[in-house]
Write a protein that holds these residues in place. Structure first.
Motif: not given
Length: 337
Positions: A28-29, A74-76, A120-126
């Motif tokens: 989800h990132e 990411g895949a999702s 950097v890598a972060f969750p898409e909701d961030a």
């Protein structure tokens, strides 16, 4: 990739640039090539060892505000694709809704790794999309200072054109507060120790100016300038609570944000707040939704954030020193890629 890490004990001498593996993207990132980061007073304070966070583990990547280019998803992930221009929210777990302890347990560049790195890598909701109207340098100015001012004046304050806002100094939060106040048609009072900075603030729309070096009792001047009534809102960043209460109108609100002025021994008389039906509201940055709303509001009205100075990636210590000197007006930015 190149990244800075703050090693203990905390000081500028332990603020070191090194080579590290690029982050691996999870389901989800999104992975972001960082183009620019902006500084906040918090970054200077952390770098100089003024305070720490519970559970903080050194070394960590500092700084919280970044804008850049999505290079991998990411895949999702459904919201972004490679090539999107984005900014990262200060709290990676506060996506929307009201403040909770759980949503604010992790803050970038403090209790978890920040953004002073090439990738950097972060969750898409961030993560929030950046309108084309803003450069990466400008976009990096929004996440902490801009969202803080928006949260205070728009989300909590529900600012109206008939209101008056008092802004302390000319740092990032105060200048964003000035721009938001004028966007919504409110009257803005601003303080500074520099007539030159007051002139710059006036050019941005400030209505009433107070040089607190020449007028130490600035709270009395604020009441005088508002015909004895006081102001509806104080964006309290200086740690001058006792004076802010005296400047406040009956029924007004103080948004407590920080204490960039350092320790203050003058204790406020908080017993007077309920008598005057006044409110003291703590503001701790805000959500990704607030950041998205702020971007859209400034984009729609073609308002640029104020960037005082720009530094190269190898000049981060110089940028921090410049912030510590207090000579900036608005935001300080470091170009990364």
């Amino acid at each position: 990739m190149k990244a800075y890490k703050l090693h203990g004990p905390k000081s500028l001498e332990n603020f070191k640039l090194g080579d590290y593996d690029e982050p691996v993207v999870r389901d989800h990132e999104v992975k972001i090539q960082v183009k620019a980061v902006s500084l906040n007073y918090r970054d200077w304070a952390l770098a100089n060892g003024w305070f720490g966070y519970p559970g903080e583990k050194l070394p960590f990547i500092p700084f919280s505000d970044a804008a850049g280019l999505v290079t991998e998803v990411g895949a999702s992930v459904t919201k972004f694709q490679p090539g999107d221009r984005v900014a990262v929210n200060f709290f990676p777990d506060w996506h929307d809704g009201a403040f909770t302890a759980a949503k604010t347990a992790r803050s970038l560049g403090g209790s978890t790794d920040g953004v002073l790195a090439e990738y950097v890598a972060f969750p898409e909701d961030a993560v929030v999309k950046v309108p084309d109207f803003f450069s990466f340098e400008e976009a990096s100015a929004f996440p902490c200072a801009g969202v803080t001012a928006w949260h205070a004046l728009v989300v909590e304050g529900r600012l109206r054109p008939t209101d008056t806002v008092l802004l302390q100094g000319t740092g990032g939060v105060s200048i964003f507060g000035l721009q938001i106040a004028k966007l919504l048609g409110a009257q803005a009072v601003i303080t500074s120790s520099s007539d030159e900075k007051l002139a710059q603030a006036q050019a941005l729309g400030a209505d009433l100016l107070i040089n607190y070096k020449q007028t130490p009792n600035w709270e009395e001047k604020a009441r005088e300038l508002t015909h004895g009534e006081g102001v509806n809102y104080v964006v309290e960043v200086a740690g001058q609570m006792a004076r802010s209460i005296k400047a406040l109108k009956a029924g007004g609100s103080i948004f407590q944000i920080g204490a960039v002025g350092g320790p203050n021994e003058e204790a406020p008389n908080l017993a007077m707040l309920p008598i005057n039906t006044q409110r003291l509201q703590g503001i701790y940055v805000g959500s990704a939704q607030m950041l998205d709303d702020l971007f859209k509001a400034f984009d729609r009205n073609q308002i640029k954030p104020v960037v005082s100075e720009t530094f190269r990636f190898d000049q981060v210590k110089d940028a921090l020193t410049y912030m510590g000197n207090g000579s900036h007006f608005g935001k300080i930015v470091v170009q990364v890629g």
